[in-house]
Write an enzyme that holds these catalytic residues in place. Structure first.
Site, PDB file in Angstrom:
ATOM      1  N   ALA A 184       0.668  -1.215   0.092  1.00 53.55           N
ATOM      2  CA  ALA A 184       0.056   0.084   0.056  1.00 53.55           C
ATOM      3  C   ALA A 184       0.820   1.443  -0.040  1.00 53.55           C
ATOM      4  O   ALA A 184       0.551   2.149  -0.806  1.00 53.55           O
ATOM      5  CB  ALA A 184      -0.964  -0.009   1.413  1.00 53.55           C
ATOM      6  N   GLY A 201       1.036   0.054   6.709  1.00 59.18           N
ATOM      7  CA  GLY A 201       0.962  -1.126   6.215  1.00 59.18           C
ATOM      8  C   GLY A 201      -0.068  -1.736   7.469  1.00 59.18           C
ATOM      9  O   GLY A 201       0.000  -1.666   8.584  1.00 59.18           O
ATOM     10  N   VAL A 202      -1.047  -2.867   7.037  1.00 58.55           N
ATOM     11  CA  VAL A 202      -1.963  -3.174   7.948  1.00 58.55           C
ATOM     12  C   VAL A 202      -1.977  -4.936   7.742  1.00 58.55           C
ATOM     13  O   VAL A 202      -2.870  -5.471   8.402  1.00 58.55           O
ATOM     14  CB  VAL A 202      -3.440  -2.838   7.461  1.00 58.55           C
ATOM     15  CG1 VAL A 202      -3.185  -1.298   7.535  1.00 58.55           C
ATOM     16  CG2 VAL A 202      -4.071  -2.972   5.986  1.00 58.55           C
ATOM     17  N   GLU A 234       0.135  -7.189   8.360  1.00 61.55           N
ATOM     18  CA  GLU A 234       0.745  -8.173   9.166  1.00 61.55           C
ATOM     19  C   GLU A 234       0.461  -8.100  10.757  1.00 61.55           C
ATOM     20  O   GLU A 234       0.308  -8.715  11.783  1.00 61.55           O
ATOM     21  CB  GLU A 234       2.288  -8.346   9.012  1.00 61.55           C
ATOM     22  CG  GLU A 234       2.467  -9.234   7.677  1.00 61.55           C
ATOM     23  CD  GLU A 234       3.743  -8.985   7.074  1.00 61.55           C
ATOM     24  OE1 GLU A 234       4.852  -9.834   7.302  1.00 61.55           O
ATOM     25  OE2 GLU A 234       3.852  -7.884   6.437  1.00 61.55           O
TER      26      GLU A 234
HETATM   27 MO1  MOS Z   1       4.757 -11.552   4.041  1.00 61.16          MO
HETATM   28  S1  MOS Z   1       5.124 -12.959   5.358  1.00 61.16           S
HETATM   29  O1  MOS Z   1       5.700 -10.194   4.721  1.00 61.16           O
HETATM   30  O2  MOS Z   1       4.719 -11.951   2.612  1.00 61.16           O
END
Ligand code: MOS
Length: 741
Positions: free
Chosen positions: A514, A705-706, A708
């Protein structure tokens, strides 16, 4: 022009949703070029040794069989350099792609059978006879903990060992100490769509339809292995049915499919079976982690240490950086983290959703819970007391941090105040009820990205980038960003991604897409807009003639004067006068940001479990997460990522566990009957809320970033809830019923 993106963030439906639910979205395995042959892999049934004899005669005789490739007759391949995401830590390597007789792990490819139908290829594969010469193997990391060594592949940007202050002295002097060792289980990636590759040659050029998180990475690896130019390889991945990290690398079967197709002169389809997903595309490694915490009697952390180990292949490394949360989550004058690796006769592990942060936060946030009890503080209060106002090991300010807001909102919505602090004190009928919580965080990663936006004479725009959508919503958010900048309704913007011929972008990993691609799309759309403004303001026939660029704004497919919305014209009119030729803008991610700051997203996760005291079964009853991750490009797809990550954590805490029979090296849990992932009944009421946050320092679209962060701290929240319910502190995950009886 405004630097804000006020309407980006709306929870619009996925622009590709209709294609997906009507079955019109084509995934890699659904490409069926004429003349296609089907490939089926034969995989080794020993963990170490060599293929002494391989008898393919019976297979070759079957009708429809086109070829049986083994190390004796397979095309020779070149070494594959590690792909950019992998640094030096990981290379798919060519050494086990039928290039020699060595067997390096159980389930390694030893033959590839090609036939005109899948069934004939499967039948033939079953008739390949392999005689092995076995050598003594070691696959059990718990039996080799003393063989851990520092990783060879240490990287400056993600070091395996980080220290600040004098941990030993601070820990020894601390009046309250926790010293606990945790283990987390090996987990295997189980996206809905298994890996699949279709390779089609046309003269010297090959098109590879691949299930991947990284079309450019696959392009580079295939070109290198097959010794052809990068531009002779085109990789197409229009849709990816999930990945969780396993689709970030180019694994051997991808290269084999392309090599085999060239060898037999026909297109080849090679789809992994669900069982082969456990032996072909990496996994999240087992970890053993020792956490030591020292605190004053009033609950102020004085010393933090986490040292972990994970198994790796003897032929390739992957470091699960379990210290990445412990080294930055709480303020403490002395912090030391380190990861070491244990080389074994196993396949190389790889990234799985929040690699390092997920496993590391499980051990660390449970140890923090133990410390909160040891000093007699509520676990949430303890975390607030030790809040890190600046990055504790890098001595940098945060570019933004809303963790306290996350704690407050999460606790309020979850009803944390209703918790009786005493373990085992809350009940619902026969069930023991527990509340647990944990902090969550994930760093901001960015990878180089380019994009192009084109406006056609009919007033519609097309966004193009060589990124991909692994199911997270990339198509939708890039449509939204371009629509916003150009002042177009989203229906007038089309998004084309998943093709290596488009402007290059990085891996869709590290929650980076993103921000990286979004910044490039924004820059491209702005360049396009500026070109349109220049065209109009220089044209005597335009009502905007003579205006300064800053006096022009976009509005509903038009350019209008900022101070007079009635003075303006439609894009179609501008392009009509300019000869109806499309106008294009190009852009890329600028990586000059964030040097002065450290950027992380933060969150707080709360879980309620019910434990049956007679059967030892622990079930999550509800879960609530509150996350602040900068600007949100789409509230609906973001919430889906948050709750998906949290549910993944339920699996880590209670269910997921790859079991190896170490006598042979065979993975015995390699289908959904044996390898348990959370299903609806395991995840009854999981919800997440977006905590508003603006951060001008992360990237061009202000995201963090969302993908993980929902997975970080989630398992720990569940584990802490199990302790609160039962008073039993289980430190070996998953918490199966035998451990609670
Ligand atoms: Mo994810 S484990 O950063 O594809």
């Amino acid at each position: 022009m405004s630097t804000q993106l006020p309407s980006v963030g709306k929870p619009i439906d996925r622009v590709d949703g209709r294609l997906k639910v009507t079955g019109k979205a084509r995934f890699a395995a659904e490409f069926n070029p004429p003349g296609l042959v089907h490939g089926v892999l034969v995989q080794s049934t020993i963990a170490k040794g060599r293929v002494a004899e391989i008898d393919t005669a019976a297979a070759e005789k079957l009708p429809g069989v086109v070829a049986v490739l083994t190390h004796k007759n397979a095309p020779k391949l070149k070494e594959v350099p590690p792909n950019p995401r992998s640094g030096s830590s990981q290379s798919p390597g060519t050494e086990f792609q039928l290039q020699d007789d060595r067997v390096r792990y159980f389930g390694q490819n030893v033959a590839l059978v090609l036939a005109d139908t899948l069934e004939r290829a499967q039948d033939a594969a079953a008739r390949v006879k392999v005689r092995y010469e076995k050598e003594a193997h070691a696959t059990d990391p718990t039996a080799a903990l003393d063989k851990a060594v520092p990783p060879k592949s240490d990287r400056k940007d993600e070091p395996a060992a980080v220290a600040r202050g004098d941990f030993d002295t601070a820990f020894a002097a601390a009046p309250v100490r926790i010293d606990a060792t945790f283990t987390t289980a090996q987990e295997n990636h189980n996206p809905m769509e298994p890996h699949a590759t279709v390779a089609v040659w046309d003269g010297p050029k090959v098109t590879v339809y691949d299930a991947t998180q990284y079309v450019s990475g696959v392009q580079e690896s295939v070109a290198a292995a097959l010794d052809v130019g990068r531009d002779d390889v085109r990789v197409v991945c229009l849709f990816t049915g999930g990945g969780f990290g396993c689709k970030g690398n180019t694994w051997p079967h991808v290269i084999l499919a392309a090599a085999a197709a060239r060898h037999v002169g026909r297109p080849v389809k090679l789809a992994l079976t669900r069982q082969q997903m456990f032996t072909s595309v990496g996994y999240r490694p087992f970890t053993s982690q020792r956490v030591r915490l020292g605190a004053t009697k009033d609950g102020t952390l004085a010393a933090v240490s986490l040292s972990g180990v994970n198994p790796v292949a003897r032929y390739g490394e992957f470091t699960e950086l379990v210290g990445s949360v412990a080294r930055m989550m709480y303020a403490a004058p002395a912090i030391a983290v380190a990861t070491r690796v244990i080389p074994l006769d196993v396949q190389v592990p790889t990234y799985m959703r929040a690699p390092g942060e997920s496993t590391g936060s499980l051990a660390f946030e449970v140890a923090v819970d133990e410390m909160a009890y040891a000093v007699g503080l509520d676990p949430l209060e303890f975390r607030l007391k030790n809040h890190a106002d600046t990055h504790p090991t890098e001595d940098k300010p945060w570019s933004s941090k809303s963790l306290k807001e996350c704690y407050r909102i999460g606790a309020e919505k979850f009803g944390w105040a209703k918790r009786d602090p005493k373990p085992g004190a809350m009940r619902d009928g026969r069930l023991l009820v527990g509340y647990g919580m944990a902090s969550s965080t994930y760093p901001v990663h960015l990878f180089p990205a380019k994009a192009r936006v084109t406006l056609a004479a009919d007033g519609t725009a097309t966004v193009e980038s060589g990124t991909q959508d692994l199911g997270t919503g990339s198509y939708t958010i890039f449509t939204q960003v371009a629509a916003e900048i150009l002042g177009l309704p989203v229906e007038k913007v089309r998004c084309r991604i998943g093709d290596s011929t488009l402007p290059r972008a990085g891996v869709s990993g590290g929650s980076s897409t993103a921000g990286s691609v979004g910044s490039a799309v924004r820059a491209a759309a702005e360049e396009l807009r500026d070109k349109l403004v220049a065209l109009a303001t220089a044209d005597a026939k335009s009502p905007l003639k003579g205006l300064k660029p800053e006096a022009v704004v976009v509005a509903d497919g038009r350019l209008v004067a900022k101070d007079d919305a009635t003075r303006g014209e439609a894009y179609t009119a501008i392009l009509a006068r300019a000869g109806k030729k499309p106008v294009t803008g190009e852009g890329e991610l600028k990586q000059d940001r964030a040097k002065k700051f450290d950027s992380h997203a933060f969150g707080a996760i709360f879980a309620e479990v019910g434990v049956d005291p007679d059967f030892g079964t622990a079930r999550v009853r509800r879960m609530f997460g509150a996350f602040a991750a900068g600007r949100i490009l789409n509230a609906k797809t973001t919430r889906s990522q948050y709750i998906g990550g949290m549910i993944f954590g339920i699996g880590t805490a209670l269910l997921e566990h790859t079991v190896t029979d170490h006598r042979t090296g065979l993975i015995v849990t390699r289908e959904f009957a044996d390898y348990l992932v959370p299903v609806n009944a395991d995840a009854p009421a999981v919800d997440a809320v977006i905590v508003p946050e603006e951060d001008p320092h992360t990237n061009g679209v202000g995201t963090k970033g969302v993908g993980e962060i929902g997975n970080v701290g989630s398992a720990a929240a569940v584990a802490n809830a199990v302790f609160h319910a039962t008073g039993k502190r289980v430190r070996d995950f998953p918490i199966t019923l035998d451990k609670l009886l």
